[in-house]
Structure formats: C-alpha cells, structure tokens
Design an enzyme around this catalytic site. Sequence first.
Site, mmCIF file in Angstrom:
data_model
loop_
_atom_site.group_PDB
_atom_site.id
_atom_site.type_symbol
_atom_site.label_atom_id
_atom_site.label_comp_id
_atom_site.label_asym_id
_atom_site.label_seq_id
_atom_site.Cartn_x
_atom_site.Cartn_y
_atom_site.Cartn_z
ATOM 1 N N HIS A 1 2.539 8.191 10.679
ATOM 2 C CA HIS A 1 3.966 8.092 10.359
ATOM 3 C C HIS A 1 4.628 9.390 10.838
ATOM 4 O O HIS A 1 3.987 10.443 10.858
ATOM 5 C CB HIS A 1 4.073 7.957 8.843
ATOM 6 C CG HIS A 1 5.449 7.714 8.308
ATOM 7 N ND1 HIS A 1 6.371 8.727 8.129
ATOM 8 C CD2 HIS A 1 6.060 6.584 7.872
ATOM 9 C CE1 HIS A 1 7.485 8.217 7.616
ATOM 10 N NE2 HIS A 1 7.319 6.915 7.445
ATOM 11 N N ASP B 1 -2.656 11.842 4.334
ATOM 12 C CA ASP B 1 -1.369 11.268 3.962
ATOM 13 C C ASP B 1 -1.670 9.957 3.233
ATOM 14 O O ASP B 1 -2.016 8.958 3.857
ATOM 15 C CB ASP B 1 -0.542 11.040 5.233
ATOM 16 C CG ASP B 1 0.699 10.203 4.978
ATOM 17 O OD1 ASP B 1 0.959 9.837 3.809
ATOM 18 O OD2 ASP B 1 1.409 9.908 5.965
ATOM 19 N N GLN C 1 0.560 5.305 1.832
ATOM 20 C CA GLN C 1 0.318 3.855 1.839
ATOM 21 C C GLN C 1 -1.000 3.467 1.196
ATOM 22 O O GLN C 1 -1.251 2.281 0.982
ATOM 23 C CB GLN C 1 0.337 3.322 3.289
ATOM 24 C CG GLN C 1 1.676 3.428 3.967
ATOM 25 C CD GLN C 1 2.726 2.485 3.386
ATOM 26 O OE1 GLN C 1 2.407 1.495 2.725
ATOM 27 N NE2 GLN C 1 3.986 2.791 3.632
ATOM 28 N N LYS D 1 6.438 4.418 -3.736
ATOM 29 C CA LYS D 1 5.618 3.336 -3.149
ATOM 30 C C LYS D 1 4.563 2.865 -4.140
ATOM 31 O O LYS D 1 3.871 1.876 -3.923
ATOM 32 C CB LYS D 1 4.950 3.819 -1.869
ATOM 33 C CG LYS D 1 5.963 4.140 -0.768
ATOM 34 C CD LYS D 1 5.267 4.456 0.519
ATOM 35 C CE LYS D 1 6.153 5.194 1.486
ATOM 36 N NZ LYS D 1 7.065 4.335 2.236
ATOM 37 N N CYS E 1 8.959 4.140 11.557
ATOM 38 C CA CYS E 1 8.731 5.597 11.630
ATOM 39 C C CYS E 1 7.349 5.904 12.204
ATOM 40 O O CYS E 1 6.670 6.838 11.751
ATOM 41 C CB CYS E 1 8.893 6.261 10.268
ATOM 42 S SG CYS E 1 10.532 6.097 9.596
HETATM 43 N N1 PMP Z 1 3.403 8.493 5.335
HETATM 44 C C1 PMP Z 1 3.345 7.161 5.413
HETATM 45 C C2 PMP Z 1 2.109 6.511 5.955
HETATM 46 C C3 PMP Z 1 4.441 6.396 4.983
HETATM 47 O O1 PMP Z 1 4.390 5.074 5.061
HETATM 48 C C4 PMP Z 1 5.589 7.054 4.495
HETATM 49 C C5 PMP Z 1 6.806 6.276 4.037
HETATM 50 N N2 PMP Z 1 7.149 5.200 4.840
HETATM 51 C C6 PMP Z 1 5.567 8.442 4.433
HETATM 52 C C7 PMP Z 1 4.466 9.130 4.862
HETATM 53 C C8 PMP Z 1 6.742 9.212 3.911
HETATM 54 O O2 PMP Z 1 6.963 8.922 2.570
HETATM 55 P P1 PMP Z 1 8.317 9.380 1.857
HETATM 56 O O3 PMP Z 1 9.439 8.854 2.714
HETATM 57 O O4 PMP Z 1 8.250 8.720 0.518
HETATM 58 O O5 PMP Z 1 8.279 10.866 1.768
#
Ligand code: PMP
Length: 417
Positions: free
Chosen positions: A133, A210, A213, A236, A374
């Site tokens: 991401h 990270d 997910q 999430k 993203c």
């Molecule tokens: N890493 C991953 C794999 C994600 O899916 C996301 C959110 N789509 C993020 C990081 C960032 O999370 P946040 O926007 O809640 O900070």
Amino acid sequence: MSATAEKMRHGGFDVDLIRADFPVLHQEVNGRPLVYLDSGATAQKPEAVISAMADFYRHDYANVHRAIHALAERATRAFDGARARVGEFINATDTREIVFVRGATEAINLVASAFAVPRLRPGDEILVTELEHHANIVPWQLACERTGAKLVVAPMDDAGDVDLDRFEARLGPRTRLAAISHVSNALGTVNPVKAMCGLARDKGVPVLLDGAQAMPHMAVDVQDLGCDFYAFSGHKLYGPTGIGALWGRAELLEAMPPYHGGGDMIRRVTFDETTYADIPYKFEAGTPHIAGAVGLAAAMDYLDAIGMDAVWDHGVALLDYATARLEEVPGLTILGSPAHKAALISFTMDCAHASDIGTILDQKGIAIRVGHHCAMPLLDHFGLGATARASFGVYNTMEEVDALTAALYKVRDLLAG
Ligand code: PMP
C-alpha cells in the site's frame, strides 16, 4: 461480553446474530437492502464499540494523565486499560511496547522518521515488496530522500505471491529495514511473513509488518511472527477511526528519538533542555484519542468473544464461495491467485470499467471499492489502472455474495456489446 458473544459461545458462529450487532447494516440503499462489501477500506462498527465510546463520553470523560480528579483518574484507567488490551490482543510481552497513533499510516511514518532516518546513510537500503500500500512505500521514499538511501523492491509474480528466494536475495549488506505488508489490500495475499522475518533476522535486518489488512481477519501474535514493528489501524478492525497502534520491541523504541514534540511526552522541560518521558509516552505528544482507544479495546473484546479463528474461517468460507460464483460470470477476471489469501477479491470485467461496475452496483445497494486501492505499483504490475474490489467482514453472508454475483451479471447485460 455482548449477548451475541454469549450466545455464540454456546452455539458457534452465527452470522445473523453478528449482523444484529451492526446498526448501520439494517438500511436500504437505493431501494435495496445494503450489501456492504467494502470492509477492506473500513469496517462497520458493532453496537458494543458505539456504546463503549458513548458511555465513556457520557460518564467518564476527561483528559488523561494530567489531573487528580475522579474523572481524570477514570479516563486514565480506561486509556491505560485500552493499551493493555491492545497488547494482549497481539500478544505483546510488555504494554510499554504499544504506542497509540492515528492508524497504520502514522505508525509507519513514525518508524520511518524515528527509526530509519537516524540510521540511514547514503547507499543504505530499505526493502519493501511489490505488494505494498502507498502507506508502506511513501514514508520510506521520504526517508530515502532525506538520507540518500534507496528503496529496493522484492518482486511479486502474476499470482500475487512474493517468492521467498527473491526476497532473500534482496536482503543485502546495506539493507537497514524490511517493510512488508502482512496482507495485501489490493489482492488479499497473505504474505509468508513469519518466514520473511526469519530470513531477515538471519541477516540482522529488522522488519516492520504493515498489519492494516491482517488484523481484521486473523489472530496476530507479534512474538510468534518474529517481527520488530507491527502497525495497524483501529477502523479496519471494527473500531473507531483516528486510532491505531504501533507495536515495537521495547529496546528499539527506547533507542529511538521522539517523533513529535509537545505535552505528555516529556520528563522535564527548560528553555535550555528537555528530557523525554519513557516509552510509549515519548511518542505520544499531545492529548490522545482517548475515546478512540476505549472503542478500539471494545472492538477487540467483541472480536475475541467471537474468536479470531472463527472470524478467519468465516472469511475463508465467504472467499471460497465468492471466488466460485464470480468465476462463473463471463468476462470477469479475478486478479491474482496467491497461495494464501484473505477475504477480498479484486477483479476486472472485459465489458466495463471498474468505476462503471461500482456505479451500477451502488444503484443496487451494493458497496464495493473501485480504483487503484492506494497500490499503484501493484496495479502497474498487471498493466491496470483500476480494479473493482469486494472485501468481506464478519457480518457478510453467502446471500450477499449471491446478490453481488447477480448484480455483476446485470453489469454484463447492460454493458456487454
Ligand atoms: N496498509 C494497508 C495494507 C492498508 O490497506 C491501509 C488502508 N487502506 C493502510 C496501510 C493505511 O491505513 P490507514 O489509512 O488506516 O492509516
């Protein structure tokens, strides 16, 4: 324990009972029952989370750490309790290793600024994978820009898997950190992170995972994984927005400088010199999202009462069924077929752009995500600018998968030549 959890403890996983806990699901959108298939972007909130936060604001709210009145003590107890709850949920050894942040993005930026930047020299390397991401790419690029280090990428194959040998080959003498998604938000790939952490550890390379997910789908044990940092977001995980956590090994956090300056992160301040509070407070300048932490702890209680193994199994059942149903739809292609996959499906259709799919589904009350998720470099790998993504949560049903499938046939009827 909620009534739902109490009943499920005796009767096993019951999606109808779970659905009853999520007020937002019980509505019509565009004249149809809402089918929410966008939990990968953010999950809906159970009553237990909503009421934990409302009760906190109604009865116990005050600022934390700074006063000795009764409400401040209660709020501080709730906030400290939430930190301990997070530690327990991910099996941290030490509550001081839990830093409250706004979410995974802030957690990763914190590590990039306070861990990576001071250690990086020109020519050093940060290793990521092709599956990341943007939140696990851009902070490292910023760190590289500031230090002359460079970003190295472990490639993914067309199935959406990172080959371990190719990952290992990129762990070189200049690698200072590996930053890896536990689960890909664009493909659902569950990376073999435990093995990756082992390979990195053998070469003395610290690893940030990270977990944005992964946390909603599976039990996470940071000790078992063998990572050095773990980042995730509350929203999430059926908790509130604006709160998440960074777990880091105490000795690493202790060696890191503060990330933000301000109140609550100091031991003593004079105009000549400031000394800093111990971890984790050193990284938590300013008034934190107190009610958010309370809500996050309530979300963890809720999920633990269901059982993370049951949550995973339900996701697998939905994924298997949805994969089979979507594969029936002519002209639909599912992106990637990784060896291990969490409950989300990215797909394209030969007759429709992703945004057309999303618009037609919305007209039928079905919420999916369309776009680059993203994860532009991942989509570039497949030569795509956008996909449609259905992502599943604890409250989704097989009937909702049927509704999705029927709606995709409709897309085809409307748009195919
Ligand atoms: N890493 C991953 C794999 C994600 O899916 C996301 C959110 N789509 C993020 C990081 C960032 O999370 P946040 O926007 O809640 O900070």
